[in-house]
Design a protein around this motif. Sequence first.
Motif, mmCIF file in Angstrom:
data_model
loop_
_atom_site.group_PDB
_atom_site.id
_atom_site.type_symbol
_atom_site.label_atom_id
_atom_site.label_comp_id
_atom_site.label_asym_id
_atom_site.label_seq_id
_atom_site.Cartn_x
_atom_site.Cartn_y
_atom_site.Cartn_z
ATOM 1 N N LEU A 1 -21.804 -27.533 73.365
ATOM 2 C CA LEU A 1 -23.143 -27.863 72.865
ATOM 3 C C LEU A 1 -23.182 -29.205 72.145
ATOM 4 C CD1 LEU A 1 -24.195 -24.350 71.475
ATOM 5 C CD2 LEU A 1 -24.579 -25.305 73.760
ATOM 6 N N GLY A 2 -22.012 -29.797 71.930
ATOM 7 C CA GLY A 2 -21.964 -31.101 71.288
ATOM 8 C C GLY A 2 -20.986 -31.148 70.132
ATOM 9 N N GLY A 3 -20.600 -32.365 69.751
ATOM 10 C CA GLY A 3 -19.615 -32.541 68.695
ATOM 11 C C GLY A 3 -20.086 -32.075 67.329
ATOM 12 N N TRP A 4 -21.414 -31.962 67.128
ATOM 13 C CA TRP A 4 -21.936 -31.521 65.832
ATOM 14 C C TRP A 4 -21.436 -30.124 65.486
ATOM 15 C CZ3 TRP A 4 -25.115 -27.192 65.452
ATOM 16 C CH2 TRP A 4 -25.636 -26.704 66.655
ATOM 17 N N LEU B 1 -7.786 -16.279 63.236
ATOM 18 C CA LEU B 1 -7.785 -16.400 64.703
ATOM 19 C C LEU B 1 -8.766 -17.472 65.151
ATOM 20 C CD1 LEU B 1 -7.715 -12.772 66.217
ATOM 21 C CD2 LEU B 1 -5.946 -14.535 66.388
ATOM 22 N N MET B 2 -9.960 -17.476 64.557
ATOM 23 C CA MET B 2 -10.956 -18.483 64.917
ATOM 24 C C MET B 2 -10.453 -19.882 64.571
ATOM 25 S SD MET B 2 -14.558 -16.707 63.823
ATOM 26 C CE MET B 2 -15.513 -18.028 64.568
ATOM 27 N N PHE B 3 -9.805 -20.013 63.423
ATOM 28 C CA PHE B 3 -9.290 -21.322 63.027
ATOM 29 C C PHE B 3 -8.195 -21.788 63.984
ATOM 30 C CE2 PHE B 3 -6.410 -24.070 60.568
ATOM 31 C CZ PHE B 3 -7.309 -25.050 60.177
ATOM 32 N N ALA B 4 -7.326 -20.869 64.402
ATOM 33 C CA ALA B 4 -6.271 -21.228 65.354
ATOM 34 C C ALA B 4 -6.871 -21.697 66.674
ATOM 35 C CB ALA B 4 -5.335 -20.043 65.576
ATOM 36 N N ASP B 5 -7.922 -21.014 67.120
ATOM 37 C CA ASP B 5 -8.612 -21.428 68.344
ATOM 38 C C ASP B 5 -9.248 -22.801 68.154
ATOM 39 O OD1 ASP B 5 -9.748 -21.193 70.926
ATOM 40 O OD2 ASP B 5 -11.612 -20.427 70.073
ATOM 41 N N PHE B 6 -9.881 -23.001 66.997
ATOM 42 C CA PHE B 6 -10.504 -24.287 66.662
ATOM 43 C C PHE B 6 -9.481 -25.418 66.748
ATOM 44 C CE2 PHE B 6 -10.963 -27.217 62.987
ATOM 45 C CZ PHE B 6 -12.074 -27.930 63.416
ATOM 46 N N VAL B 7 -8.304 -25.233 66.142
ATOM 47 C CA VAL B 7 -7.274 -26.279 66.140
ATOM 48 C C VAL B 7 -6.798 -26.556 67.559
ATOM 49 C CG1 VAL B 7 -4.920 -26.838 65.404
ATOM 50 C CG2 VAL B 7 -6.529 -25.827 63.781
ATOM 51 N N GLN B 8 -6.591 -25.496 68.345
ATOM 52 C CA GLN B 8 -6.104 -25.713 69.712
ATOM 53 C C GLN B 8 -7.130 -26.467 70.544
ATOM 54 O OE1 GLN B 8 -3.906 -22.645 71.643
ATOM 55 N NE2 GLN B 8 -4.701 -23.147 73.668
ATOM 56 N N ARG B 9 -8.415 -26.128 70.389
ATOM 57 C CA ARG B 9 -9.455 -26.814 71.162
ATOM 58 C C ARG B 9 -9.549 -28.291 70.778
ATOM 59 N NH1 ARG B 9 -10.157 -23.522 75.407
ATOM 60 N NH2 ARG B 9 -10.248 -21.363 74.665
ATOM 61 N N ALA C 1 -6.608 -30.065 72.264
ATOM 62 C CA ALA C 1 -6.756 -30.210 73.718
ATOM 63 C C ALA C 1 -7.772 -31.294 74.054
ATOM 64 C CB ALA C 1 -7.179 -28.877 74.331
ATOM 65 N N ALA C 2 -8.851 -31.358 73.274
ATOM 66 C CA ALA C 2 -9.872 -32.383 73.526
ATOM 67 C C ALA C 2 -9.304 -33.782 73.297
ATOM 68 C CB ALA C 2 -11.075 -32.137 72.612
ATOM 69 N N ARG C 3 -8.504 -33.913 72.259
ATOM 70 C CA ARG C 3 -7.897 -35.218 71.972
ATOM 71 C C ARG C 3 -6.901 -35.602 73.051
ATOM 72 N NH1 ARG C 3 -6.757 -34.650 65.438
ATOM 73 N NH2 ARG C 3 -8.930 -34.974 64.780
ATOM 74 N N GLY D 1 -7.359 -34.909 76.078
ATOM 75 C CA GLY D 1 -8.137 -35.213 77.278
ATOM 76 C C GLY D 1 -8.304 -34.062 78.225
ATOM 77 N N SER D 2 -7.885 -32.870 77.827
ATOM 78 C CA SER D 2 -8.068 -31.714 78.715
ATOM 79 C C SER D 2 -8.224 -30.467 77.870
ATOM 80 C CB SER D 2 -6.877 -31.531 79.665
ATOM 81 O OG SER D 2 -5.710 -31.237 78.927
ATOM 82 N N VAL D 3 -9.176 -29.630 78.265
ATOM 83 C CA VAL D 3 -9.403 -28.356 77.577
ATOM 84 C C VAL D 3 -9.028 -27.230 78.522
ATOM 85 C CG1 VAL D 3 -11.093 -26.856 76.497
ATOM 86 C CG2 VAL D 3 -11.253 -29.323 76.201
ATOM 87 N N GLU D 4 -8.091 -26.397 78.095
ATOM 88 C CA GLU D 4 -7.655 -25.280 78.932
ATOM 89 C C GLU D 4 -8.539 -24.084 78.667
ATOM 90 O OE1 GLU D 4 -3.545 -24.484 78.357
ATOM 91 O OE2 GLU D 4 -3.057 -26.578 78.035
ATOM 92 N N GLN D 5 -9.422 -23.772 79.602
ATOM 93 C CA GLN D 5 -10.276 -22.611 79.426
ATOM 94 C C GLN D 5 -9.432 -21.350 79.458
ATOM 95 O OE1 GLN D 5 -13.537 -22.342 82.079
ATOM 96 N NE2 GLN D 5 -14.332 -24.357 81.574
ATOM 97 N N GLY D 6 -9.895 -20.379 78.632
ATOM 98 C CA GLY D 6 -9.261 -19.073 78.655
ATOM 99 C C GLY D 6 -8.046 -18.952 77.793
ATOM 100 N N THR D 7 -7.650 -20.008 77.034
ATOM 101 C CA THR D 7 -6.531 -19.878 76.122
ATOM 102 C C THR D 7 -7.063 -19.758 74.714
ATOM 103 O OG1 THR D 7 -6.339 -22.274 75.967
ATOM 104 C CG2 THR D 7 -4.989 -21.170 77.623
ATOM 105 N N ALA D 8 -6.174 -19.883 73.755
ATOM 106 C CA ALA D 8 -6.548 -19.768 72.344
ATOM 107 C C ALA D 8 -7.214 -18.448 72.050
ATOM 108 C CB ALA D 8 -7.455 -20.915 71.943
ATOM 109 N N GLY D 9 -6.713 -17.381 72.669
ATOM 110 C CA GLY D 9 -7.340 -16.086 72.438
ATOM 111 C C GLY D 9 -8.468 -15.838 73.405
ATOM 112 N N GLY D 10 -8.665 -16.697 74.393
ATOM 113 C CA GLY D 10 -9.736 -16.523 75.344
ATOM 114 C C GLY D 10 -9.459 -15.374 76.274
ATOM 115 N N THR D 11 -10.437 -15.028 77.079
ATOM 116 C CA THR D 11 -10.327 -13.813 77.856
ATOM 117 C C THR D 11 -9.365 -13.944 79.026
ATOM 118 O OG1 THR D 11 -12.237 -14.488 79.154
ATOM 119 C CG2 THR D 11 -12.650 -13.110 77.260
ATOM 120 N N ALA D 12 -9.035 -15.149 79.443
ATOM 121 C CA ALA D 12 -8.104 -15.268 80.553
ATOM 122 C C ALA D 12 -6.743 -14.738 80.165
ATOM 123 C CB ALA D 12 -7.993 -16.733 80.977
ATOM 124 N N ALA D 13 -6.322 -15.050 78.955
ATOM 125 C CA ALA D 13 -5.006 -14.614 78.516
ATOM 126 C C ALA D 13 -5.067 -13.309 77.750
ATOM 127 C CB ALA D 13 -4.381 -15.706 77.643
ATOM 128 N N GLY D 14 -6.265 -12.944 77.279
ATOM 129 C CA GLY D 14 -6.447 -11.676 76.611
ATOM 130 C C GLY D 14 -5.560 -11.507 75.406
#
Length: 450
Positions: free
Chosen positions: A101-104, A324-332, A335-337, A339-352
């Motif tokens: 939704l944006g960097g804000w 958990l949310m903070f760990a996901d925040f740091v990983q995202r 990953a953005a820095r 240059g690539s964002v891995e969908q489904g990680t950081a507690g995402g549903t792909a890795a469960g």
Amino acid sequence: MAETSGTTESAPGAGTGPTAGKPGAGPRKSSWKYIGPGIVVAATGVGAGDLVATLIAGSKFGYTLMWAAVIGCLVKISLAEAVGRWHLATGRTLFDGWRTLGGWTTGYFAVYVVVWGFVYGATAMSSSALPIVALFPDGPGLKTWAIITGLIGLVFVWFNQYAVFEKVMTVLIGVMFVVVVYVAIRVAPDAGASFAGLLPVLPDGSLVYTLGLIGGVGGTITMAAYGYWVNAKGWSDSSWMKVMRLDNRAAYITTGIFVVAMLVVGAELLHSSQIALTQGDRGLIDLGKVLEDRFGTATAKLFLVGFFATSFSSLIGVWHGVSLMFADFVQRVRAARAGSVEQGTAGGTAAGGEAVGRHERSVPFRAYLLWLTFPPMTLLWLDEPFGLVIGYGVLGAFFMPFLALTLLWLLNSSRTPREWRNGWLSNGMLGAAGLLFVVLCVQQVRDLPW
């Protein structure tokens, strides 16, 4: 609240998340044996401050605002369902959705999670210590018990993963529920007045209390953590959607009964006697004294045990879920820095659950645990600095509108598979929740000690 614009009763393997095409990934039908994450989010969201707010509403207006407690339960069901549906339908975490939704959103969350965690840590430790001091008045003081409860929470979350955490939270909410319902039965509720209270009425001076009952009880940042706990449970794609919805409804119906029971106690024990409680967590100590005078020492001590279960479940729930949310925040962000964002990680549903398990052992998770525990201890000796109180109040007031309105945005866009986007009922509930939380936000900001 479970309604969407497309298919709502998906067979296993339905959906379009990264793992959603795997047949047999989830159960063929929902079952009580699977529930758990909803209990965790409900136990975490209902704190001692919520109990006092509900008691005061009952003491001022009797059973008149019972209808607001019921609507509040429906609002929380719709919000948590939307969070869980996003995680299961998309294979992405909520923070990953916010980033689109944006960097804000990243900037807001970064400031919020640091300031909020600093102040909340001290609040949670003090709240957990209050009933212990009341139970053992000849023992250590409030500050000592506050530090002990914070350290116990730190050690427990540090060395245990989700499965053990869920079992302990289930025990704590069981204690909360049994104690509060028992006390409500002891005060002999007026059944006729209770049913009459289901008719929407706004007595003079009740608007703030009504909005608080609808929006405040069980509504915190931990609602956003629900999707992470869903993943930690191993629910990894849309084939688990029916299970998640059963889990969510069961949890918030339990919360609704809990809130109604506290209203009954406020109406019968305090309203009729015109007894006023102290604002904040200390109001529960006042109630313990009233119960002791009315029903004896045993009932009063039992209530204090329930008070501790309520406060400590919120403490360890935040220590685990927001970390958990903070760990996901740091990983995202990393990953953005890169240059690539891995969908489904950081507690995402792909890795469960496996991904969440990695997060529970990660440096960011444990760093935030330490942030919640040690820096806030300094506030136990100091009055909260004026600027910190203002910052905490403003950031906290904005979070629930932020959650409701961003969920509306995400779940009506192409970011969500078409069959799991919002339908008219979900949009109506989330829209009403967003409006409600905006009004509450304005009220909370106005009430701050500027």
